[in-house]
Structure formats: structure tokens, C-alpha cells
Enzyme design. Structure first.
Site, short mmCIF file in Angstrom:
data_model
loop_
_atom_site.label_atom_id
_atom_site.label_comp_id
_atom_site.label_asym_id
_atom_site.label_seq_id
_atom_site.Cartn_x
_atom_site.Cartn_y
_atom_site.Cartn_z
N GLY A 152 0.80 -1.22 0.00
CA GLY A 152 0.00 0.00 0.00
C GLY A 152 0.83 1.26 0.00
N SER A 180 -7.19 -9.01 -2.80
CA SER A 180 -7.54 -8.01 -1.79
C SER A 180 -6.55 -6.85 -1.75
CB SER A 180 -7.60 -8.66 -0.40
OG SER A 180 -6.33 -9.14 0.00
N ASP A 241 4.43 -3.11 8.04
CA ASP A 241 3.18 -3.06 8.80
C ASP A 241 3.28 -3.76 10.15
OD1 ASP A 241 3.31 -5.67 8.03
OD2 ASP A 241 1.37 -5.74 7.03
N CYS A 282 15.21 8.79 16.37
CA CYS A 282 15.01 7.58 15.59
C CYS A 282 13.69 6.94 16.02
CB CYS A 282 16.19 6.62 15.76
SG CYS A 282 16.26 5.80 17.38
N CYS A 285 13.41 6.35 19.67
CA CYS A 285 13.14 7.57 20.45
C CYS A 285 11.63 7.82 20.51
CB CYS A 285 13.84 8.77 19.83
SG CYS A 285 15.64 8.69 19.83
N CYS A 299 -3.55 -4.47 8.15
CA CYS A 299 -4.70 -4.08 7.33
C CYS A 299 -5.68 -5.24 7.17
CB CYS A 299 -4.23 -3.63 5.95
SG CYS A 299 -3.23 -2.12 5.97
N CYS A 356 18.58 6.79 24.39
CA CYS A 356 18.13 5.82 23.40
C CYS A 356 19.20 4.77 23.15
CB CYS A 356 17.79 6.52 22.08
SG CYS A 356 17.34 5.38 20.75
#
Length: 376
Positions: A152, A180, A241, A282, A285, A299, A356
Site C-alpha cells: 500500500g 484483496s 506493517d 530515531c 526515540c 490491514c 536511546c
């Protein structure tokens, strides 16, 4: 602009060359594409349309001896009339052909052949932008961008990067095209269902711009392969994702000092930011601890508006262009959030965390050592 003014001296090309040698400030009011085809050595380019906004800053002293020229004297005559009305008192217009300048022995800068004729035609609307020009377009052609995910977010990013002339686009994805996907993954088509996404995307991108080199990496990004995959690219685009992959990518990008343009989508909401190692925060962080997976379902579980990855992906592509060209303000240190339901953009600051584990003060030395080792 009125082209007539009685106090403006009109000269030939030969006389203009002599005035330039005497120290007159030479102002070229042609357009950038004309300038790129060759120009007077030492001249300053201020296109006629930009004159009101730029001239006073470029030449603050209104008594400066100024020699204006264009191609034949018409546009520069209008520029001279405008400047006379603005209070400039020592104006000369070259009411003659600028093409004669090098033939008559005037110092001349020959055009640099940065683009082929075909490239100059294809990217002509882009090279007209002052912040890009032929030099910037050449930089884009010589650049390489790696897209993590050909879905996507990767689809609109890949399309606009290829269309705009990015020389090499790498695609990392081990999935195949599913029916899909087609509602939002616009780089794929119905006839390619079941094909590897990288192969499907390559067909589309090569048809859009045959000069763009598309490199397929048919594998899932992991801790074992991440440094190998990203090492040879200038900018990384994160279209993943899941949190695990984002942390793996972030840590490797910090070690190798690779900028990452991050995007995420969820139903009606999108987010985009840019991570530039050691110049801003980053991903760790922003999210020091990994959120539960249920807070950001994929999704396939939560759903996503078809147009949303297009909006977020085009913003990501815009970030890539700014990073490669070295212009504008990127989203480094800023998280841009888009609500498609209300059509609202909001922004929050993200600060670099000194503690970090990836980019904090304790991690800088190790990151530099790793970067040097990989570069060697």
C-alpha cells in the site's frame, strides 16, 4: 512591466562586453532552461518574473552599475524600466542578441551536459524549479532508494520516484499479489494476481520509466539480512506493517547512518515522519518500548481506506526528494498525522532521547565503528 524609460541606455552586445569588463553587474533575466543552455560568465540569473521579489536583496545599492540582458533585449528592457521606477539610477540594457556574446570574445560558460536530450525533455517541468534544475535532476538520476514493502505505501512511493527519475529503486518484499491488495496497492494489476509483488511492481515501474533500474529483493527483511539490503542505498522508505520489522530496520539504519522515511496507516489515519540518524530522533526515540500488536493490527485485521496509503505514500515520496536534493525542511523530529475522516493534518514534535539504546550518547561510538566497518 512597462518597457520604455528615457533614462535607460541601450547598447549592443559588443558594448555590453566592454561594460562587463569595466565592472558592471551583469543580470540575466532569462528563464533557467535558457541559462542552462549557456550564459555570460559571472552573470547573476534573476528571471523576469522573480525580479520584484529578489532584486533588492541581490543588489541593495541602487547606484550600482547594472547591465541587464535577455535573449534579444525585450525582456531585459522591461526589467530595466521596472528597476528605474524602483529607484535604480545606473541601468544599461543590452538591446541585442546574447548569442553573439561568445562569438565576440565575451567570457561565456558553456552548458554542462548533465542530461541527455531525452532526459531534458522528460523532466523539463521538474528542472524548471530553481531548487532542482539540471544539477538536482542529475542527482536524482544518480540516486538509489530502497522500499521496504511493495504494498500500500510502497506503491505510490515507487510510482512517483520512478516517474520523477530516481535512478535505482530497490524493492524488498516476499509476498505475492492477492486480489484483496488491488483496492490500495496501485502498482499491481488484476492479471498479476499470484505473481511476486516485486516482479509485478517492476513491470509497472519499467513501463512508466524504462531508465529507472528496478532491483528485486524477494525476501522478508530480518535481523540477518537488513544491513546487506540497505547498505547500498541512499535513502530507505519504510512501508512495513509490523513493529518487529520497524525496530530491526531502525537499528540497522542508525548503525549505517541511512535516513529512513517512515509511514504507517490504520483505517482512516496515516502518519509520516523522517529519521535522520544522529541529526534527529530515531524510531526507538519515538517508541522506546514496543506497543502491543493489538494497538496496531495489520490491514487484513483492521482494514484501511484505499486512498489513505496514497496520501501517506506521496508525502513519503516528497520527503525522499528533499533528502536527496538537500532542500527544504524534512519531517525529521516531526510526526505528521492525517485524519482522512475529518481531512485534518496535525503535527507533534518528536525529540531525540539521549538514553536511546540505538542513537543515544552511549550508542554513537558503536554506530560510528559499525558504519566505518561496513563502508570499508
Amino acid at each position: 512591466m512597462n518597457s520604455s524609460h528615457p533614462s535607460i541606455r541601450q547598447v549592443s552586445t559588443a558594448d555590453a562586453i566592454e561594460l562587463a569588463r569595466q565592472g558592471y553587474r551583469v543580470i540575466d533575466v532569462r528563464e533557467p532552461h535558457e541559462w542552462n543552455a549557456g550564459h555570460v560568465d559571472g552573470a547573476t540569473l534573476i528571471p523576469l518574473a522573480d525580479l520584484p521579489a529578489r532584486f533588492a536583496e541581490e543588489v541593495p545599492d541602487r547606484s550600482t552599475p547594472i547591465l541587464l540582458h535577455c535573449r534579444s533585449g525585450a525582456r531585459s528592457g522591461r526589467a530595466a524600466a521596472y528597476l528605474a521606477q524602483a529607484g535604480y539610477t545606473n541601468l544599461v540594457n543590452m538591446n541585442d542578441m546574447v548569442d553573439a556574446w561568445p562569438r565576440l570574445g565575451g567570457p561565456w560558460v558553456e552548458p554542462r551536459q548533465l542530461l541527455t536530450p531525452a532526459q531534458a525533455r522528460r523532466y523539463s517541468r521538474q528542472t524548471l524549479i530553481p531548487e532542482i534544475g539540471q544539477e538536482g535532476q542529475r542527482r536524482l538520476i544518480d540516486s538509489s532508494v530502497l522500499l521496504i514493502g511493495a504494498g500500500g505505501l510502497g506503491s505510490p512511493v515507487a510510482l512517483y520516484l520512478a516517474a520523477s527519475g530516481i535512478g535505482t529503486i530497490g524493492l524488498v518484499d516476499d509476498d505475492v499479489v492477492d486480489e484483496s491488495n488491488l483496492q490500495r496497492q496501485v502498482v499491481h494489476t488484476v492479471d498479476r494476481i499470484g505473481q511476486p509483488k516485486t516482479a509485478s511492481a517492476r513491470v509497472t515501474l519499467e513501463a512508466l520509466n524504462p531508465e529507472t533500474r528496478v532491483v528485486e529483493h524477494r525476501e522478508r527483511l530480518s535481523a540477518e539480512n537488513v544491513e546487506r539490503l540497505i547498505a547500498g542505498y541512499d535513502v530507505i522508505v519504510d512501508g512495513t506493517d509490523n513493529f518487529d520489522t520497524r525496530y530491526v530496520l531502525n537499528d540497522a539504519a542508525v548503525r549505517l547512518r541511512k535516513p529512513v522515511v517512515h509511514g504507517s496507516i490504520y483505517r482512516w489515519d496515516g502518519q509520516v515522519t523522517t529519521f535522520v540518524p544522529f541529526e534527529g530522533p530515531c524510531y526507538r526515540c519515538m517508541y522506546p518500548t514496543q506497543p502491543p500488536e493489538e494497538l496496531a493490527p495489520a490491514c487484513a485485521v483492521a482494514g484501511v481506506l484505499g486512498v489513505l496509503p496514497g496520501i501517506a505514500g506521496m508525502i513519503q515520496a516528497n520527503e525522499v526528494f528533499k533528502l536527496l536534493l538537500g532542500v527544504g525542511d524534512t519531517l525529521a523530529g516531526r510526526l505528521l498525522m492525517f485524519d482522512a475522516m475529518s481531512t485534518e493534518f496535525n503535527e507533534v514534535r518528536v525529540w531525540r532521547d539521549p538514553a536511546c539504546p540505538a542513537c543515544g550518547s552511549g550508542a554513537t561510538t558503536q554506530a560510528s565503528v559499525t558504519t566505518q566497518a561496513v563502508s570499508a
